[in-house]
Enzyme design. Structure first.
Site, PDB file in Angstrom:
ATOM      1  N   ALA A  96       0.884  -1.178   0.000  1.00  9.86           N
ATOM      2  CA  ALA A  96       0.000   0.000   0.000  1.00  9.86           C
ATOM      3  C   ALA A  96       0.909   1.212   0.000  1.00  9.86           C
ATOM      4  O   ALA A  96       2.047   1.143   0.482  1.00  9.86           O
ATOM      5  CB  ALA A  96      -0.901   0.016   1.225  1.00  9.86           C
ATOM      6  N   TYR A 156      -1.322   1.012  10.883  1.00 10.50           N
ATOM      7  CA  TYR A 156      -1.452  -0.099   9.918  1.00 10.50           C
ATOM      8  C   TYR A 156      -2.551   0.210   8.895  1.00 10.50           C
ATOM      9  O   TYR A 156      -2.447  -0.116   7.728  1.00 10.50           O
ATOM     10  CB  TYR A 156      -1.732  -1.393  10.675  1.00 10.50           C
ATOM     11  CG  TYR A 156      -1.389  -2.648   9.895  1.00 10.50           C
ATOM     12  CD1 TYR A 156      -0.100  -2.860   9.410  1.00 10.50           C
ATOM     13  CD2 TYR A 156      -2.353  -3.612   9.638  1.00 10.50           C
ATOM     14  CE1 TYR A 156       0.212  -4.005   8.688  1.00 10.50           C
ATOM     15  CE2 TYR A 156      -2.050  -4.762   8.932  1.00 10.50           C
ATOM     16  CZ  TYR A 156      -0.772  -4.957   8.456  1.00 10.50           C
ATOM     17  OH  TYR A 156      -0.461  -6.092   7.744  1.00 10.50           O
ATOM     18  N   LYS A 163      -5.925  -6.909   4.837  1.00  9.27           N
ATOM     19  CA  LYS A 163      -5.667  -8.233   5.449  1.00  9.27           C
ATOM     20  C   LYS A 163      -6.972  -8.903   5.860  1.00  9.27           C
ATOM     21  O   LYS A 163      -7.093 -10.124   5.807  1.00  9.27           O
ATOM     22  CB  LYS A 163      -4.729  -8.096   6.654  1.00  9.27           C
ATOM     23  CG  LYS A 163      -3.288  -7.732   6.302  1.00  9.27           C
ATOM     24  CD  LYS A 163      -2.640  -8.699   5.343  1.00  9.27           C
ATOM     25  CE  LYS A 163      -1.153  -8.461   5.198  1.00  9.27           C
ATOM     26  NZ  LYS A 163      -0.535  -9.244   4.110  1.00  9.27           N
ATOM     27  N   ILE A 192       7.710  -8.652  12.317  1.00  9.90           N
ATOM     28  CA  ILE A 192       9.118  -8.936  11.981  1.00  9.90           C
ATOM     29  C   ILE A 192       9.651  -7.750  11.193  1.00  9.90           C
ATOM     30  O   ILE A 192       8.960  -7.242  10.295  1.00  9.90           O
ATOM     31  CB  ILE A 192       9.251 -10.186  11.073  1.00  9.90           C
ATOM     32  CG1 ILE A 192       8.644 -11.426  11.721  1.00  9.90           C
ATOM     33  CG2 ILE A 192      10.706 -10.446  10.728  1.00  9.90           C
ATOM     34  CD1 ILE A 192       8.912 -12.699  10.930  1.00  9.90           C
ATOM     35  N   THR A 194      11.060  -6.151   8.390  1.00  8.08           N
ATOM     36  CA  THR A 194      11.347  -6.400   6.981  1.00  8.08           C
ATOM     37  C   THR A 194      11.234  -5.072   6.246  1.00  8.08           C
ATOM     38  O   THR A 194      10.822  -4.071   6.842  1.00  8.08           O
ATOM     39  CB  THR A 194      10.316  -7.376   6.363  1.00  8.08           C
ATOM     40  OG1 THR A 194       9.024  -6.734   6.417  1.00  8.08           O
ATOM     41  CG2 THR A 194      10.260  -8.699   7.093  1.00  8.08           C
ATOM     42  N   LEU A 195      11.526  -5.088   4.948  1.00 10.45           N
ATOM     43  CA  LEU A 195      11.421  -3.852   4.163  1.00 10.45           C
ATOM     44  C   LEU A 195       9.988  -3.315   4.190  1.00 10.45           C
ATOM     45  O   LEU A 195       9.757  -2.122   4.399  1.00 10.45           O
ATOM     46  CB  LEU A 195      11.858  -4.154   2.729  1.00 10.45           C
ATOM     47  CG  LEU A 195      12.492  -3.021   1.950  1.00 10.45           C
ATOM     48  CD1 LEU A 195      13.666  -2.426   2.710  1.00 10.45           C
ATOM     49  CD2 LEU A 195      12.916  -3.507   0.580  1.00 10.45           C
ATOM     50  N   SER A 196       9.009  -4.201   4.020  1.00 11.65           N
ATOM     51  CA  SER A 196       7.604  -3.757   4.026  1.00 11.65           C
ATOM     52  C   SER A 196       7.218  -3.157   5.370  1.00 11.65           C
ATOM     53  O   SER A 196       6.481  -2.172   5.428  1.00 11.65           O
ATOM     54  CB  SER A 196       6.664  -4.926   3.737  1.00 11.65           C
ATOM     55  OG  SER A 196       6.821  -5.362   2.432  1.00 11.65           O
TER      56      SER A 196
HETATM   57  P1  NAP Z   1       8.992  -7.899   2.083  1.00 14.12           P
HETATM   58  O1  NAP Z   1      10.259  -8.595   2.267  1.00 14.12           O
HETATM   59  O2  NAP Z   1       9.049  -6.457   1.679  1.00 14.12           O
HETATM   60  O3  NAP Z   1       8.090  -8.720   1.056  1.00 14.12           O
HETATM   61  C1  NAP Z   1       6.984  -8.160   0.376  1.00 14.12           C
HETATM   62  C2  NAP Z   1       7.070  -8.631  -1.058  1.00 14.12           C
HETATM   63  O4  NAP Z   1       5.903  -8.222  -1.807  1.00 14.12           O
HETATM   64  C3  NAP Z   1       8.290  -8.042  -1.781  1.00 14.12           C
HETATM   65  O5  NAP Z   1       9.010  -9.092  -2.398  1.00 14.12           O
HETATM   66  C4  NAP Z   1       7.642  -7.134  -2.815  1.00 14.12           C
HETATM   67  O6  NAP Z   1       8.431  -6.961  -3.965  1.00 14.12           O
HETATM   68  C5  NAP Z   1       6.393  -7.917  -3.113  1.00 14.12           C
HETATM   69  N1  NAP Z   1       5.431  -7.144  -3.914  1.00 14.12           N
HETATM   70  C6  NAP Z   1       4.922  -5.931  -3.640  1.00 14.12           C
HETATM   71  N2  NAP Z   1       4.139  -5.533  -4.673  1.00 14.12           N
HETATM   72  C7  NAP Z   1       4.156  -6.538  -5.593  1.00 14.12           C
HETATM   73  C8  NAP Z   1       3.580  -6.728  -6.869  1.00 14.12           C
HETATM   74  N3  NAP Z   1       2.808  -5.784  -7.444  1.00 14.12           N
HETATM   75  N4  NAP Z   1       3.806  -7.873  -7.540  1.00 14.12           N
HETATM   76  C9  NAP Z   1       4.604  -8.833  -6.999  1.00 14.12           C
HETATM   77  N5  NAP Z   1       5.223  -8.704  -5.798  1.00 14.12           N
HETATM   78  C10 NAP Z   1       4.989  -7.567  -5.113  1.00 14.12           C
HETATM   79  O7  NAP Z   1       8.126  -7.876   3.436  1.00 14.12           O
HETATM   80  P2  NAP Z   1       7.522  -9.063   4.338  1.00 14.12           P
HETATM   81  O8  NAP Z   1       7.287  -8.447   5.649  1.00 14.12           O
HETATM   82  O9  NAP Z   1       8.328 -10.290   4.186  1.00 14.12           O
HETATM   83  O10 NAP Z   1       6.080  -9.273   3.677  1.00 14.12           O
HETATM   84  C11 NAP Z   1       5.617 -10.514   3.198  1.00 14.12           C
HETATM   85  C12 NAP Z   1       4.171 -10.731   3.626  1.00 14.12           C
HETATM   86  O11 NAP Z   1       4.130 -10.908   5.045  1.00 14.12           O
HETATM   87  C13 NAP Z   1       3.247  -9.558   3.332  1.00 14.12           C
HETATM   88  O12 NAP Z   1       1.976 -10.042   2.939  1.00 14.12           O
HETATM   89  C14 NAP Z   1       3.140  -8.869   4.677  1.00 14.12           C
HETATM   90  O13 NAP Z   1       1.969  -8.090   4.813  1.00 14.12           O
HETATM   91  C15 NAP Z   1       3.101 -10.101   5.567  1.00 14.12           C
HETATM   92  N6  NAP Z   1       3.343  -9.881   6.998  1.00 14.12           N
HETATM   93  C16 NAP Z   1       4.436  -9.185   7.421  1.00 14.12           C
HETATM   94  C17 NAP Z   1       4.653  -8.991   8.781  1.00 14.12           C
HETATM   95  C18 NAP Z   1       5.843  -8.219   9.278  1.00 14.12           C
HETATM   96  O14 NAP Z   1       5.839  -7.813  10.442  1.00 14.12           O
HETATM   97  N7  NAP Z   1       6.874  -8.023   8.471  1.00 14.12           N
HETATM   98  C19 NAP Z   1       3.744  -9.520   9.708  1.00 14.12           C
HETATM   99  C20 NAP Z   1       2.644 -10.231   9.256  1.00 14.12           C
HETATM  100  C21 NAP Z   1       2.455 -10.399   7.890  1.00 14.12           C
HETATM  101  P3  NAP Z   1       9.467  -5.696  -4.018  1.00 14.12           P
HETATM  102  O15 NAP Z   1      10.135  -5.592  -2.700  1.00 14.12           O
HETATM  103  O16 NAP Z   1      10.381  -6.033  -5.112  1.00 14.12           O
HETATM  104  O17 NAP Z   1       8.636  -4.486  -4.247  1.00 14.12           O
END
Ligand code: NAP
Length: 256
Positions: A96, A156, A163, A192, A194-196
């Site tokens: 987002a 968030y 979600k 966790i 992470t970049l997101s």
């Molecule tokens: P992450 O490493 O930034 O992974 C997110 C991924 O989504 C990146 O590889 C990103 O690609 C990809 N993405 C975004 N837009 C896209 C698109 N249009 N097409 C294809 N790929 C796309 O962060 P993460 O925390 O591991 O996130 C992974 C999942 O875990 C997400 O659903 C997140 O909401 C969920 N989650 C995270 C946490 C937390 O605390 N980190 C907790 C619960 C759930 P680019 O980076 O190349 O843009």
């Protein structure tokens, strides 16, 4: 190497770097013998993903932007040609705009709302639709969610709404695809770094809260997600579908 996933072709979508949740899952799946296939979003990320894939004995990397039906079609056409059968999909993707994550749901623009929903929720259905024709031996699809879908987490915002949609989608997809032996589940991960996660305001205080309040008195790490993901991808969970499994050291059960 153990063999819970020996000979299984598992597609991992959403690996960006070693901090990605998808990386913890990929390592655990490889440890259990999976053949890993990865997607990456942009050319800028291609080399980094290729390097990570190679370290897990995989040279299978494909470009896929989930906002494009054409891109998803191309991906699955290539997977059909090159592998024939798919056993698992890990959908670890969300996005987002920063202003929409930070400025309150009340201020979300129509455009920003649609974009967050498209990438973070709709994409699971779009991927599942194509994956089903390759899951001729049954299959398991997993996605990643966060408890910001259940309770309000200031900072968030629109992602919590997305979600919530994703989690309901998991149940409907599980119902749609169950007759074909395809299971659909979500892992609700604790916070966790992470970049997101960088897009979430005060994320470090959320991490501190996890350390203090979670029943296990710690935050989770990538390895904590790998085991449950292997469980959901493997035959061990053959009767589990439509579930949202919390992997957060118990944080979600706490009222304060
Ligand atoms: P992450 O490493 O930034 O992974 C997110 C991924 O989504 C990146 O590889 C990103 O690609 C990809 N993405 C975004 N837009 C896209 C698109 N249009 N097409 C294809 N790929 C796309 O962060 P993460 O925390 O591991 O996130 C992974 C999942 O875990 C997400 O659903 C997140 O909401 C969920 N989650 C995270 C946490 C937390 O605390 N980190 C907790 C619960 C759930 P680019 O980076 O190349 O843009």
């Amino acid at each position: 190497m153990s063999s819970l996933l020996a000979g299984k072709n598992i597609l991992i979508m959403g690996l960006r770097n070693k901090w990605s949740i998808a990386w913890g899952i990929a390592k655990a799946a490889r440890d259990q013998g999976a053949n890993l296939i990865f997607t990456y979003l942009g050319e800028r990320e291609k080399d980094a993903v290729a390097e990570l894939a190679a370290s897990l004995d995989s040279s299978a990397i494909y470009s896929c932007d989930v906002t494009s039906d054409n891109a998803i079609d191309h991906l699955f056409t290539a997977l059909k040609q090159n592998y024939g059968v798919l056993h698992g999909v890990v959908h670890s993707i969300a996005f987002a705009r920063a202003e929409d994550i930070q400025n309150g749901v009340v201020n979300t623009t129509r455009d920003g709302y649609a974009l967050a929903m498209d990438i973070s929720a709709y994409s699971l259905a779009a991927v599942a639709k194509r994956a089903q024709s390759l899951m001729t031996q049954g299959g398991s699809i997993i996605t990643l969610t966060y408890m910001g879908s259940e309770k309000v987490f200031p900072g968030y915002n629109i992602m919590g709404v997305a979600k919530a949609a994703l989690e309901t989608e998991v149940r409907y997809l599980a119902s749609d695809l169950g007759p074909q032996g395809i299971r659909v589940n979500a892992i609700s991960a604790g916070p966790i770094k992470t970049l997101s996660a960088k897009g979430v305001k005060d994320f470090s205080s959320i991490l501190d809260t996890a350390d203090q309040k979670a029943p296990l008195r710690r935050r989770i790490d990538h390895e904590d997600i790998g085991g449950p993901a292997v469980f959901l991808l493997s035959e061990l969970s053959r009767a589990v579908t439509g579930e949202i499994m919390h992997v957060d050291c118990g944080l979600n059960i706490m009222g304060i």
